[in-house]
Design a protein around this motif. Structure first.
Motif, PDB file in Angstrom:
ATOM      1  N   GLY A 266      16.560 -39.042  20.919  1.00 29.70           N
ATOM      2  CA  GLY A 266      17.880 -38.836  20.307  1.00 29.70           C
ATOM      3  C   GLY A 266      18.608 -37.647  20.907  1.00 29.70           C
ATOM      4  O   GLY A 266      18.026 -36.575  21.082  1.00 29.70           O
ATOM      5  N   LYS A 267      19.885 -37.823  21.209  1.00 26.74           N
ATOM      6  CA  LYS A 267      20.713 -36.736  21.760  1.00 26.74           C
ATOM      7  C   LYS A 267      20.940 -35.667  20.690  1.00 26.74           C
ATOM      8  O   LYS A 267      21.522 -35.946  19.647  1.00 26.74           O
ATOM      9  CB  LYS A 267      22.059 -37.306  22.232  1.00 26.74           C
ATOM     10  N   GLY A 268      20.484 -34.461  20.983  1.00 25.85           N
ATOM     11  CA  GLY A 268      20.608 -33.363  20.022  1.00 25.85           C
ATOM     12  C   GLY A 268      21.547 -32.269  20.513  1.00 25.85           C
ATOM     13  O   GLY A 268      21.200 -31.090  20.531  1.00 25.85           O
ATOM     14  N   LEU A 269      22.748 -32.654  20.911  1.00 25.19           N
ATOM     15  CA  LEU A 269      23.731 -31.704  21.433  1.00 25.19           C
ATOM     16  C   LEU A 269      24.406 -31.035  20.226  1.00 25.19           C
ATOM     17  O   LEU A 269      25.228 -31.663  19.552  1.00 25.19           O
ATOM     18  CB  LEU A 269      24.724 -32.481  22.315  1.00 25.19           C
ATOM     19  N   THR A 270      24.068 -29.789  19.949  1.00 24.54           N
ATOM     20  CA  THR A 270      24.486 -29.214  18.663  1.00 24.54           C
ATOM     21  C   THR A 270      25.951 -28.803  18.620  1.00 24.54           C
ATOM     22  O   THR A 270      26.518 -28.664  17.541  1.00 24.54           O
ATOM     23  CB  THR A 270      23.597 -28.018  18.275  1.00 24.54           C
ATOM     24  N   PHE A 271      26.567 -28.582  19.764  1.00 24.01           N
ATOM     25  CA  PHE A 271      28.037 -28.490  19.802  1.00 24.01           C
ATOM     26  C   PHE A 271      28.527 -28.797  21.204  1.00 24.01           C
ATOM     27  O   PHE A 271      28.093 -28.176  22.168  1.00 24.01           O
ATOM     28  CB  PHE A 271      28.575 -27.134  19.351  1.00 24.01           C
ATOM     29  N   ASP A 272      29.450 -29.751  21.286  1.00 28.41           N
ATOM     30  CA  ASP A 272      29.952 -30.201  22.587  1.00 28.41           C
ATOM     31  C   ASP A 272      31.411 -29.780  22.768  1.00 28.41           C
ATOM     32  O   ASP A 272      32.330 -30.470  22.333  1.00 28.41           O
ATOM     33  CB  ASP A 272      29.823 -31.728  22.692  1.00 28.41           C
ATOM     34  N   ALA A 273      31.603 -28.615  23.409  1.00 26.97           N
ATOM     35  CA  ALA A 273      32.974 -28.171  23.737  1.00 26.97           C
ATOM     36  C   ALA A 273      33.467 -28.859  25.006  1.00 26.97           C
ATOM     37  O   ALA A 273      34.636 -28.750  25.360  1.00 26.97           O
ATOM     38  CB  ALA A 273      32.995 -26.655  23.913  1.00 26.97           C
ATOM     39  N   PHE A 289      28.874 -32.926  15.390  1.00 25.16           N
ATOM     40  CA  PHE A 289      28.118 -34.162  15.118  1.00 25.16           C
ATOM     41  C   PHE A 289      27.445 -34.726  16.369  1.00 25.16           C
ATOM     42  O   PHE A 289      26.872 -35.814  16.333  1.00 25.16           O
ATOM     43  CB  PHE A 289      29.031 -35.241  14.534  1.00 25.16           C
ATOM     44  N   ASP A 290      27.538 -33.994  17.494  1.00 21.59           N
ATOM     45  CA  ASP A 290      27.013 -34.551  18.740  1.00 21.59           C
ATOM     46  C   ASP A 290      25.477 -34.514  18.802  1.00 21.59           C
ATOM     47  O   ASP A 290      24.878 -34.934  19.790  1.00 21.59           O
ATOM     48  CB  ASP A 290      27.632 -33.806  19.932  1.00 21.59           C
ATOM     49  N   MET A 291      24.881 -34.055  17.708  1.00 19.22           N
ATOM     50  CA  MET A 291      23.414 -34.072  17.599  1.00 19.22           C
ATOM     51  C   MET A 291      22.969 -35.188  16.656  1.00 19.22           C
ATOM     52  O   MET A 291      21.818 -35.201  16.208  1.00 19.22           O
ATOM     53  CB  MET A 291      22.864 -32.715  17.131  1.00 19.22           C
ATOM     54  N   ALA A 350      30.412 -34.972  30.410  1.00 17.17           N
ATOM     55  CA  ALA A 350      29.443 -36.077  30.379  1.00 17.17           C
ATOM     56  C   ALA A 350      28.052 -35.457  30.422  1.00 17.17           C
ATOM     57  O   ALA A 350      27.271 -35.661  31.354  1.00 17.17           O
ATOM     58  CB  ALA A 350      29.675 -37.039  31.536  1.00 17.17           C
ATOM     59  N   GLU A 351      27.755 -34.657  29.393  1.00 19.01           N
ATOM     60  CA  GLU A 351      26.527 -33.857  29.342  1.00 19.01           C
ATOM     61  C   GLU A 351      25.391 -34.582  28.634  1.00 19.01           C
ATOM     62  O   GLU A 351      24.227 -34.308  28.889  1.00 19.01           O
ATOM     63  CB  GLU A 351      26.807 -32.520  28.638  1.00 19.01           C
ATOM     64  N   GLY A 352      25.753 -35.506  27.739  1.00 20.30           N
ATOM     65  CA  GLY A 352      24.720 -36.186  26.950  1.00 20.30           C
ATOM     66  C   GLY A 352      23.737 -36.918  27.850  1.00 20.30           C
ATOM     67  O   GLY A 352      22.514 -36.830  27.689  1.00 20.30           O
ATOM     68  N   ALA A 375      22.490 -42.040  20.868  1.00 20.39           N
ATOM     69  CA  ALA A 375      23.299 -40.903  21.279  1.00 20.39           C
ATOM     70  C   ALA A 375      24.776 -41.134  20.994  1.00 20.39           C
ATOM     71  O   ALA A 375      25.282 -42.242  21.174  1.00 20.39           O
ATOM     72  CB  ALA A 375      23.107 -40.663  22.782  1.00 20.39           C
ATOM     73  N   THR A 376      25.443 -40.079  20.556  1.00 17.95           N
ATOM     74  CA  THR A 376      26.907 -40.091  20.485  1.00 17.95           C
ATOM     75  C   THR A 376      27.388 -39.861  21.919  1.00 17.95           C
ATOM     76  O   THR A 376      27.768 -38.763  22.282  1.00 17.95           O
ATOM     77  CB  THR A 376      27.403 -38.962  19.562  1.00 17.95           C
ATOM     78  N   LEU A 377      27.353 -40.923  22.716  1.00 22.08           N
ATOM     79  CA  LEU A 377      27.454 -40.725  24.159  1.00 22.08           C
ATOM     80  C   LEU A 377      28.857 -40.860  24.736  1.00 22.08           C
ATOM     81  O   LEU A 377      29.212 -40.116  25.648  1.00 22.08           O
ATOM     82  CB  LEU A 377      26.496 -41.685  24.886  1.00 22.08           C
TER      83      LEU A 377
HETATM   84 ZN    ZN Z   1      28.543 -34.976  23.963  1.00 19.89          ZN
END
Ligand code: ZN
Ligand code: BES
Ligand code: MN
Length: 500
Positions: A266-273, A289-291, A350-352, A375-377
């Motif tokens: 699971g994508k756990g990106l805690t903040f995607d600026a 919500f990117d996590m 496009a980091e996810g 993933a919130t991809l």
């Molecule tokens: Zn993201």
């Protein structure tokens, strides 16, 4: 919320502040209320002319008696058709009962299952428990209560009135429903926490806490471990932030030793600026919500442990922030992923796919029987499928079909997109082995094509949940504005299905 079941024969003597009775629209628009015991038919008779059966339409009566149910809510469940009511309609009906309880400020709701069901009594009992537990959830951690005239009531107890003939089976089903819904609520808690609270290290600590509670093994990698593992893609995303990345690994040993595991990523990106390719300000707060995918995997693993599923299952969550500090990865930079592939980072937003690339490759080392990531991809999936379906793409048709079926059963539906080789050309790079973006056409597909480069021969499927993991609650009575916990229940359902 605690949910118990009680057989229908006990209905008349059930002491509860609120009893919800389903009203279905039968053939010829005829109204259908399940047969009620004598003590309750009086109430039905009083309001019969007001009942439409329309989904969500609600009529509440007070009984005036101190015994039995104090109030009766007749709640429409819509068209029962010739097949009867489906599980999702039961889930929503039970959730509406909780909403009525909240409105009238009581902390318990009881629901009577509809008679005409498309699914088994067990499936309906489970759906009712899920609907109530999910509806009762709220996120209050960061509210002080200042300025509130009356604190909202938490509905703490639920009762499912089940057919007497299947009471034993239904009791077990209610317990399963409670666990999977509690798991989804745990995912919602993690999702709801803002980026300054839910950092990668926080996510790892929460994973430890939930793992301890469910008897899972935990392993957490930090940046130095990632360097040793040559996780250049994950590290590249993390390098723009002072928060350290984490790779969270949760293990459930429910199968035979040595048996190939099922792996959830699971994508756990805690903040995607967005990184240097920064996102517009409007709505950027949603990127906490990117996590969501990571939250769902951690929560699903908790449920899998709790339910003692007879399979070996591993959850893998790469977690990072995507910020734009002085040392952030830049457009045009080339990074080397764990599997040796070089990637030209055209767009740092496009980091996810970058953090997932290293996590998927790491998971391949576990020799999974099958691997599913969520993933919130991509924003593209929101354009393609809106908010009512996740996209599912994979290398194995059976696996994709299993996920679609699990989605249908849980109400967390997914819809397929192709992974045709033609799309691969969009990722060709002049400088490196591949680019991290493939342009706007087919954005959800090219993102999945990118991930496929890192799964080897493992049967794999990807769920793009950018449109389904959170939102304003829609018109779904068991959701609120915020995180939905999707696809926690779907993942648990899929794993349970593989356990046979
Ligand atoms: Zn993201
Ligand atoms: N986290 C976003 C995707 C997203 C968009 C999630 C909307 C939830 C709602 C992802 O990291 C992202 O930024 N994707 C880009 C990819 C693009 C640069 C190829 C996108 O979809 O715009
Ligand atoms: Mn992004």
């Amino acid at each position: 919320m605690d949910v118990r079941s009680t057989p229908r024969t006990q209905l008349e003597s059930l002491v509860t502040p609120l009893l919800a009775i389903p009203v279905a629209k039968g053939a010829d628009e005829a109204i259908h209320v399940p047969p009620l015991p004598e003590g309750l038919t009086e109430f039905e008779a009083r309001v019969r002319s007001d009942l439409t059966g329309d989904t969500g339409s609600t009529v509440v009566v007070r009984s005036g008696s101190a015994e039995g149910a104090v109030r009766i809510a007749f709640i429409g469940v819509g068209d029962a058709g010739s097949d009867g009511v489906d599980a999702e309609a039961v889930r929503r009906f039970a959730a509406r009962a909780v909403r009525v309880a909240e409105e009238i400020h009581v902390d318990e709701a009881a629901v009577l299952l509809p008679d005409a069901l498309q699914v088994s009594d067990e499936a309906a009992a489970r759906a009712a428990a899920e609907g109530m537990v999910l509806a009762a959830w709220r996120f209050r951690e960061l509210k002080t209560g200042v300025g509130e005239t009356r604190a909202p009531v938490s509905v703490a107890r639920g009762v499912v009135v089940v057919p007497t003939s299947s009471a034993d089976a239904a009791e077990g089903a209610v317990e399963i429903g409670e666990v999977v819904a509690a798991a989804e609520n745990a995912a919602r808690d993690l999702q709801s926490r803002p980026g300054n609270v839910a950092t990668p290290s926080h996510l790892a600590e929460e994973a430890r806490r939930l793992a301890d509670d469910a008897g899972l093994e935990v392993e957490v990698l930090g940046p130095r471990d990632m360097q040793k593992e040559r996780m250049g893609a994950l590290l590249a995303v993390a390098q723009g932030s002072t928060e350290e990345p984490r790779l969270i690994i949760l293990r459930h040993q429910g199968g035979k030793p040595g048996e190939k595991p099922l792996v959830l990523v699971g994508k756990g990106l805690t903040f995607d600026a967005g990184g240097i390719s920064i996102k517009p300000a409007k709505g950027m707060e949603e990127m906490k919500f990117d996590m969501s995918g990571g939250a769902a995997v951690i929560a699903a693993m908790w449920a899998i442990g709790r339910l003692g599923v007879a399979r070996n299952v591993v959850g893998v969550v790469p977690s990072s922030e995507n910020l734009l500090g002085a040392s952030a990865v830049k457009p045009g930079d080339v990074v080397t992923s764990r599997n040796g592939r070089t990637v030209e980072v055209i767009n740092t937003d496009a980091e996810g796919r970058l953090i997932l690339a290293d996590a998927l490759d790491y998971a391949v080392g576990m020799e999974p029987e099958a691997m599913v990531d969520c993933a919130t991809l991509t924003g593209a999936v929101v354009i393609g499928l809106g908010h009512h379906a996740s996209a599912v793409l994979g290398t194995d048709d059976t696996l994709v079909q299993e996920l679609r079926d699990a989605g249908d059963r849980t109400g967390e539906r997914c819809w397929p997109l192709p992974l045709w080789p033609e799309f691969r050309t969009q990722l060709e790079s002049t400088t490196a082995d591949l680019k991290n973006v493939g342009g706007r056409p087919g954005g959800t597909i090219t993102a999945a094509i990118f991930l496929r480069e890192f799964v080897g021969d493992v049967p794999w499927a990807h769920l793009d949940i950018a449109g389904t993991a959170y939102g304003d609650g829609g018109k779904v009575p068991y959701r609120r504005n915020g995180g939905y916990g999707v696809p926690t229940r779907l993942l648990v359902e899929w794993v349970r299905g593989r356990a046979g």
